[in-house]
Motif scaffolding. Structure first.
Motif, PDB file in Angstrom:
ATOM      1  N   MET A   1      16.346  -8.737  45.462  1.00  0.00           N
ATOM      2  CA  MET A   1      16.890 -10.091  45.496  1.00  0.00           C
ATOM      3  C   MET A   1      16.209 -10.937  44.442  1.00  0.00           C
ATOM      4  SD  MET A   1      16.813 -12.871  48.613  1.00  0.00           S
ATOM      5  CE  MET A   1      18.454 -12.532  49.222  1.00  0.00           C
ATOM      6  N   TYR A   2      17.003 -11.753  43.751  1.00  0.00           N
ATOM      7  CA  TYR A   2      16.457 -12.732  42.848  1.00  0.00           C
ATOM      8  C   TYR A   2      16.249 -14.005  43.647  1.00  0.00           C
ATOM      9  CZ  TYR A   2      15.971 -15.713  38.712  1.00  0.00           C
ATOM     10  OH  TYR A   2      15.512 -16.588  37.759  1.00  0.00           O
ATOM     11  N   TRP A   3      14.990 -14.431  43.764  1.00  0.00           N
ATOM     12  CA  TRP A   3      14.637 -15.489  44.701  1.00  0.00           C
ATOM     13  C   TRP A   3      15.411 -16.769  44.435  1.00  0.00           C
ATOM     14  CZ3 TRP A   3      11.152 -14.629  48.694  1.00  0.00           C
ATOM     15  CH2 TRP A   3      10.844 -15.735  49.467  1.00  0.00           C
ATOM     16  N   SER A   4      15.530 -17.148  43.176  1.00  0.00           N
ATOM     17  CA  SER A   4      16.137 -18.440  42.860  1.00  0.00           C
ATOM     18  C   SER A   4      17.625 -18.479  43.141  1.00  0.00           C
ATOM     19  CB  SER A   4      15.881 -18.792  41.401  1.00  0.00           C
ATOM     20  OG  SER A   4      14.512 -18.983  41.154  1.00  0.00           O
ATOM     21  N   GLY A   5      18.339 -17.495  42.661  1.00  0.00           N
ATOM     22  CA  GLY A   5      19.790 -17.523  42.801  1.00  0.00           C
ATOM     23  C   GLY A   5      20.308 -16.837  44.038  1.00  0.00           C
ATOM     24  N   GLY A   6      19.493 -15.989  44.649  1.00  0.00           N
ATOM     25  CA  GLY A   6      19.923 -15.274  45.836  1.00  0.00           C
ATOM     26  C   GLY A   6      20.746 -14.035  45.575  1.00  0.00           C
ATOM     27  N   SER A   7      20.889 -13.638  44.309  1.00  0.00           N
ATOM     28  CA  SER A   7      21.631 -12.408  43.997  1.00  0.00           C
ATOM     29  C   SER A   7      20.942 -11.219  44.641  1.00  0.00           C
ATOM     30  CB  SER A   7      21.690 -12.203  42.491  1.00  0.00           C
ATOM     31  OG  SER A   7      22.281 -13.293  41.853  1.00  0.00           O
ATOM     32  N   THR A   8      21.751 -10.268  45.100  1.00  0.00           N
ATOM     33  CA  THR A   8      21.205  -9.083  45.752  1.00  0.00           C
ATOM     34  C   THR A   8      21.825  -7.819  45.197  1.00  0.00           C
ATOM     35  OG1 THR A   8      22.869  -9.166  47.514  1.00  0.00           O
ATOM     36  CG2 THR A   8      20.783 -10.324  47.917  1.00  0.00           C
ATOM     37  N   TYR A   9      21.128  -6.708  45.412  1.00  0.00           N
ATOM     38  CA  TYR A   9      21.636  -5.395  44.994  1.00  0.00           C
ATOM     39  C   TYR A   9      21.066  -4.359  45.927  1.00  0.00           C
ATOM     40  CZ  TYR A   9      23.130  -1.613  41.970  1.00  0.00           C
ATOM     41  OH  TYR A   9      23.742  -0.494  41.483  1.00  0.00           O
ATOM     42  N   TYR A  10      21.885  -3.348  46.267  1.00  0.00           N
ATOM     43  CA  TYR A  10      21.479  -2.323  47.232  1.00  0.00           C
ATOM     44  C   TYR A  10      21.685  -0.927  46.669  1.00  0.00           C
ATOM     45  CZ  TYR A  10      21.708  -6.159  50.605  1.00  0.00           C
ATOM     46  OH  TYR A  10      21.522  -7.335  51.277  1.00  0.00           O
ATOM     47  N   GLU A  11      20.822  -0.041  47.084  1.00  0.00           N
ATOM     48  CA  GLU A  11      21.024   1.375  46.805  1.00  0.00           C
ATOM     49  C   GLU A  11      22.218   1.842  47.638  1.00  0.00           C
ATOM     50  OE1 GLU A  11      20.825   5.555  47.264  1.00  0.00           O
ATOM     51  OE2 GLU A  11      20.150   4.262  48.900  1.00  0.00           O
ATOM     52  N   ASP A  12      22.989   2.754  47.108  1.00  0.00           N
ATOM     53  CA  ASP A  12      24.260   3.114  47.741  1.00  0.00           C
ATOM     54  C   ASP A  12      24.122   3.572  49.190  1.00  0.00           C
ATOM     55  OD1 ASP A  12      25.896   4.506  44.770  1.00  0.00           O
ATOM     56  OD2 ASP A  12      25.684   2.449  45.504  1.00  0.00           O
ATOM     57  N   SER A  13      23.086   4.325  49.498  1.00  0.00           N
ATOM     58  CA  SER A  13      22.988   4.906  50.841  1.00  0.00           C
ATOM     59  C   SER A  13      22.692   3.864  51.922  1.00  0.00           C
ATOM     60  CB  SER A  13      21.913   5.995  50.876  1.00  0.00           C
ATOM     61  OG  SER A  13      20.624   5.430  50.732  1.00  0.00           O
ATOM     62  N   VAL A  14      22.286   2.661  51.526  1.00  0.00           N
ATOM     63  CA  VAL A  14      21.965   1.643  52.535  1.00  0.00           C
ATOM     64  C   VAL A  14      22.997   0.509  52.564  1.00  0.00           C
ATOM     65  CG1 VAL A  14      19.519   2.168  52.268  1.00  0.00           C
ATOM     66  CG2 VAL A  14      20.473   0.164  51.101  1.00  0.00           C
ATOM     67  N   LYS A  15      23.926   0.521  51.641  1.00  0.00           N
ATOM     68  CA  LYS A  15      24.953  -0.534  51.620  1.00  0.00           C
ATOM     69  C   LYS A  15      25.722  -0.564  52.927  1.00  0.00           C
ATOM     70  CE  LYS A  15      25.815  -0.703  46.637  1.00  0.00           C
ATOM     71  NZ  LYS A  15      26.777  -0.392  45.557  1.00  0.00           N
ATOM     72  N   GLY A  16      25.892  -1.763  53.460  1.00  0.00           N
ATOM     73  CA  GLY A  16      26.595  -1.926  54.713  1.00  0.00           C
ATOM     74  C   GLY A  16      25.720  -1.749  55.940  1.00  0.00           C
ATOM     75  N   ARG A  17      24.509  -1.235  55.748  1.00  0.00           N
ATOM     76  CA  ARG A  17      23.576  -1.048  56.871  1.00  0.00           C
ATOM     77  C   ARG A  17      22.348  -1.947  56.750  1.00  0.00           C
ATOM     78  NH1 ARG A  17      21.032   3.660  57.667  1.00  0.00           N
ATOM     79  NH2 ARG A  17      20.975   4.231  55.455  1.00  0.00           N
ATOM     80  N   PHE A  18      21.864  -2.151  55.542  1.00  0.00           N
ATOM     81  CA  PHE A  18      20.667  -2.952  55.304  1.00  0.00           C
ATOM     82  C   PHE A  18      21.063  -4.283  54.661  1.00  0.00           C
ATOM     83  CE2 PHE A  18      17.380   0.723  54.727  1.00  0.00           C
ATOM     84  CZ  PHE A  18      17.791   1.268  55.936  1.00  0.00           C
ATOM     85  N   THR A  19      20.303  -5.323  54.998  1.00  0.00           N
ATOM     86  CA  THR A  19      20.526  -6.635  54.402  1.00  0.00           C
ATOM     87  C   THR A  19      19.191  -7.229  53.980  1.00  0.00           C
ATOM     88  OG1 THR A  19      22.445  -7.021  55.822  1.00  0.00           O
ATOM     89  CG2 THR A  19      21.487  -8.938  54.732  1.00  0.00           C
ATOM     90  N   ILE A  20      19.104  -7.622  52.716  1.00  0.00           N
ATOM     91  CA  ILE A  20      17.914  -8.283  52.212  1.00  0.00           C
ATOM     92  C   ILE A  20      18.160  -9.789  52.233  1.00  0.00           C
ATOM     93  CG2 ILE A  20      18.651  -8.143  49.784  1.00  0.00           C
ATOM     94  CD1 ILE A  20      15.714  -7.665  49.034  1.00  0.00           C
ATOM     95  N   SER A  21      17.150 -10.536  52.658  1.00  0.00           N
ATOM     96  CA  SER A  21      17.293 -11.995  52.731  1.00  0.00           C
ATOM     97  C   SER A  21      15.921 -12.640  52.568  1.00  0.00           C
ATOM     98  CB  SER A  21      17.923 -12.406  54.061  1.00  0.00           C
ATOM     99  OG  SER A  21      17.075 -12.062  55.139  1.00  0.00           O
ATOM    100  N   ARG A  22      15.918 -13.961  52.460  1.00  0.00           N
ATOM    101  CA  ARG A  22      14.653 -14.664  52.281  1.00  0.00           C
ATOM    102  C   ARG A  22      14.655 -15.951  53.093  1.00  0.00           C
ATOM    103  NH1 ARG A  22      18.139 -16.578  48.607  1.00  0.00           N
ATOM    104  NH2 ARG A  22      17.824 -18.569  47.564  1.00  0.00           N
TER     105      ARG A  22
END
Length: 124
Positions: A51-72
């Motif tokens: 996650m980019y702290w300022s803008g909130g953009s996120t990116y996930y590895e394919d195997s965790v997409k839809g299961r994991f969520t990164i947030s701040r």
């Protein structure tokens, strides 16, 4: 300098959930990129989410997409990784990391600051 401290790991059955936390301290976090990596026994450390702290953009590895969520949580200077529908193959030590490169970063060598890691074990 940025100091990172992870918590929240543990033992959970397959299909269960865990939330990892990473408390960051040391400087203002505007412009900071933060990520989660994991390392299973006998394997190399791999990217999980960022996650980019300022803008909130996120990116996930394919195997965790839809299961994991990164947030701040800006007020708490804390990064989270909500992990749902856990699988035995998610078992690993999970590390929080940070850098000042900006944007979303997925490569281990791009990160300058690392936490001590927290163990996640998913039983079948």
């Amino acid at each position: 300098q940025v100091q990172l401290v992870e918590s929240g790991g543990g033992l959970v059955e397959a299909g269960g959930s865990l939330r990892l936390s990473c408390v960051a301290s040391g400087r203002t976090f505007s412009g900071l990129t933060m990520g989660w990596f994991r390392q299973a026994p006998g394997k190399e450390r791999e990217f999980v989410a960022a996650m980019y702290w300022s803008g909130g953009s996120t990116y996930y590895e394919d195997s965790v997409k839809g299961r994991f969520t990164i947030s701040r949580d800006n007020a708490k200077n804390t990064l989270y990784l909500q992990m749902n529908s856990l699988k035995p193959e998610d078992t690993a030590a999970y590390y929080c990391a940070a850098n000042w490169l900006g944007g979303v970063r997925t490569r281990e060598y791009e990160y300058d600051y690392w936490g001590q890691g927290t163990q996640v074990t998913v039983s079948s």
